[in-house]
Design an enzyme around this catalytic site. Structure first.
Site, short mmCIF file in Angstrom:
data_model
loop_
_atom_site.label_atom_id
_atom_site.label_comp_id
_atom_site.label_asym_id
_atom_site.label_seq_id
_atom_site.Cartn_x
_atom_site.Cartn_y
_atom_site.Cartn_z
N HIS A 16 74.71 55.04 114.66
CA HIS A 16 74.53 53.70 114.13
C HIS A 16 73.17 53.60 113.44
CE1 HIS A 16 75.59 49.50 113.89
NE2 HIS A 16 74.45 49.12 114.44
N SER A 21 74.88 46.67 110.16
CA SER A 21 75.08 46.13 111.51
C SER A 21 75.25 44.61 111.44
CB SER A 21 73.92 46.57 112.42
OG SER A 21 74.28 46.41 113.77
N GLU A 35 79.30 55.81 115.64
CA GLU A 35 78.61 54.51 115.76
C GLU A 35 78.03 54.29 117.16
OE1 GLU A 35 77.74 52.53 113.50
OE2 GLU A 35 79.17 52.48 111.85
#
Length: 566
Positions: A467, A222, A354
């Site tokens: 994610h 990330s 995601e």
């Protein structure tokens, strides 16, 4: 400094304590000696020496707030580095939420948060009595550049199973790490300069921990993946690392990199009650604020939350990386186009969904009913401008492309989340991988497609590859869980092996692993999941659609430049 009990993984607590040397490890660093502890994992003979909270820079306090990090002061005693350092200042409530999601802890640790947070944790399986030279893997945590910390990521399993030295670093976050006036008074990117300082520390000291300073891989997820990508582009990081892995985040992730953030600085000034007659006056005012006052300011900024009611162009859910002329000389698009960056072997990857659950939940997307109509989706895409950057006039075209093929409002919601995942992660990641490949550097891509057994009960069962889901596999959490499914343990071993092979040689392939093709003109990549296999052209059609849409739009009108004066 403030305290908060966090449910965190103390992975070491799952370990058995047999077979380690009689006395704890003590290692020399350039600043002084550090005392660690040994952790042994069941079934593995070699214990891991763990050093927690080793300082790599001077505490960034007083005049060092909003300033480049300075080398740590030396000490003459043996420093006890056996407990976690404080995490950098951040919203403790949101951090509690994310820690609960990203760690599998049964043990409640009281974690500290402090402005004095420039520390790193080292996990080394090396025999410290010999001069070993193991590959080094430096982890940069995610959290939107406003959250997170090293204690959430225990490197014991990866270090022990793959015989690599794992280093988890911390860096200043939020206002402390990324406040920028856009001039010499506070250029910004302090958090990235901390990352560079940590890499300098590794170069100078890691040999004493059995690591090879000539074989350093930076990896992150990330905002950590974005940080890795920024360091690949930064002249300041040249020769400080030799391979790189960006998981779900790159320097083209719009929310995390901007030309400048003067508009956000203005908002901070108003909330802080600081005069902005000059930048110097403003920065001086903010330096006078206490840690608690800056935390209060942080909470008022509502980072990571999208404003679905106000004008999204005036909303600043992130304090991003900026073009400061030093760490980042130009916008990433320009640096990539000029092929003027650190062309190291690079793995770039994304997860299948995601925007499956974690991000829309954290950012406050109004999707609790589980369905969506086209009009609302178009409006939500426009309201997502701070992270998607899609001009208002293009939002209907985009939602029609993704959602137009079905009348089912539940499917429309899922397709809208696919759209968001593509815009924020998929398209930027493929674009970076292509540019890296075209600059002549060995490049690999993956898509992670697995739902960890660690997933929150709140996450819909249909979400696979959300994610952050790959982190569990990368750090070997399933190997310690005891009741993790066999396929998940096997997947984690495979992922750790790929990552560590890459750290060793710049090529993830090895004996007993599915073949991972290099990302060349055919755009072969690896689908990682229950059936790990090679495929071609990850997000190829989606990238073509977005490139076409945005380039037509760009050709139609001259760019509007909006200046916000301080």
């Amino acid at each position: 400094m403030w305290l908060l009990p966090l449910v965190l993984t103390s992975l070491a607590s799952s370990a058995t304590w047999a077979g380690q040397p009689a006395s704890p490890p003590v290692v020399d660093t350039a600043q002084g000696r550090v005392l660690g502890k040994y952790v042994s994992l069941e079934g593995l003979a070699q214990p891991v020496a763990v050093f927690l909270g080793v300082p790599f820079a001077k505490p960034p306090l007083g005049s060092l707030r909003f300033a480049p990090p300075q080398p740590a002061e030396p000490w003459s005693f043996v420093k006890n580095t056996t407990s976690y350092p404080p995490m950098c200042c951040q919203d403790p409530v949101v951090e509690q939420m994310t820690s609960d999601l990203f760690t599998n802890g049964k043990e409640r640790l009281t974690l500290e948060f402090s402005e004095d947070c420039l520390y790193l944790n080292i996990y080394t399986p090396a025999d410290l009595t010999k001069r070993g030279r193991l590959p080094v893997m430096v982890w940069i945590h995610g959290g939107g550049l406003v959250l997170g910390g090293a204690p959430m990521y225990d490197g014991v399993v990866l270090a022990a199973h793959e015989n690599v030295v794992v280093v988890a670093i911390q860096y200043r976050l939020g206002i402390w790490g990324f406040f920028s006036t856009g001039d010499e008074h506070s250029r910004g990117n302090w958090g990235h300069l901390d990352q560079v300082a940590a890499l300098h520390w590794v170069q100078e000291n890691i040999a004493n921990f059995g690591g090879d300073p000539g074989s350093v891989t930076i990896f992150g997820e990330s905002a950590g993946g974005e940080s890795v990508s920024v360091l690949v582009l930064s002249p300041l990081a040249k020769n400080l690392f030799h391979r790189a892995i960006s998981e779900s985040g790159v320097a083209l992730t719009v929310a995390l990199v901007r030309k400048d953030m003067k508009a956000a600085a203005k908002q901070i000034a108003v909330l802080a009650g600081c005069k902005t007659t000059t930048s110097a006056v403003f920065v001086h005012c903010l330096r006078q604020k206490s840690e608690d006052e800056l935390l209060d300011l942080t909470l008022k900024m509502k980072f990571l939350t999208l404003d679905f009611h106000g004008d999204q162009r005036e909303s600043h859910p992130f304090l991003p990386t900026v073009v400061d002329g030093v760490l980042l000389p130009k916008m990433p698009e320009e640096i990539l186009a000029e092929k003027d960056f650190n062309t190291v072997p690079y793995i770039v990857g994304i997860n299948k969904q995601e925007f499956g659950w974690l991000l829309p939940t954290m950012m406050g997307f109004p999707l609790s009913e589980g369905k969506l109509d086209q009009k609302t989706a178009t409006s939500l895409l426009w309201k997502s401008y701070p992270i998607a950057n899609i001009p208002e006039e293009l939002t209907p075209v985009a939602t029609d492309k993704y959602l137009g093929g079905t009348d089912d409002p539940v499917k429309k919601k899922d397709l809208f989340l696919d759209l968001m995942g593509d815009v924020v992660f998929g398209v930027p990641s493929v674009t970076v991988a292509r540019q890296h490949r075209d600059a002549g550097a060995p490049t690999y891509m993956y898509e992670f497609q697995y739902r960890p057994s660690f997933s929150s009960d709140k996450k819909p069962k249909t979400v696979i590859g959300d994610h952050g889901d790959e982190i569990f596999s990368v750090f070997g959490f399933p190997l310690l869980k005891g009741d993790a499914p066999e396929e998940e343990v096997s997947l984690s071993k495979t992922v750790m092996k790929f990552w560590a092979n890459f750290a060793r040689s710049g090529n993830p392939n090895g004996e007993g692993l599915p073949h991972w093709p290099m990302y060349d003109q055919e755009e072969g990549y690896l689908q990682i999941g229950v059936n790990t296999q090679a495929a071609k052209r990850l997000k190829g059609e989606e990238v073509a659609f977005w490139n076409d849409l945005l380039s037509k739009e760009a050709a139609k009108k001259p760019p509007k430049i909006k200046h916000a004066e301080l």
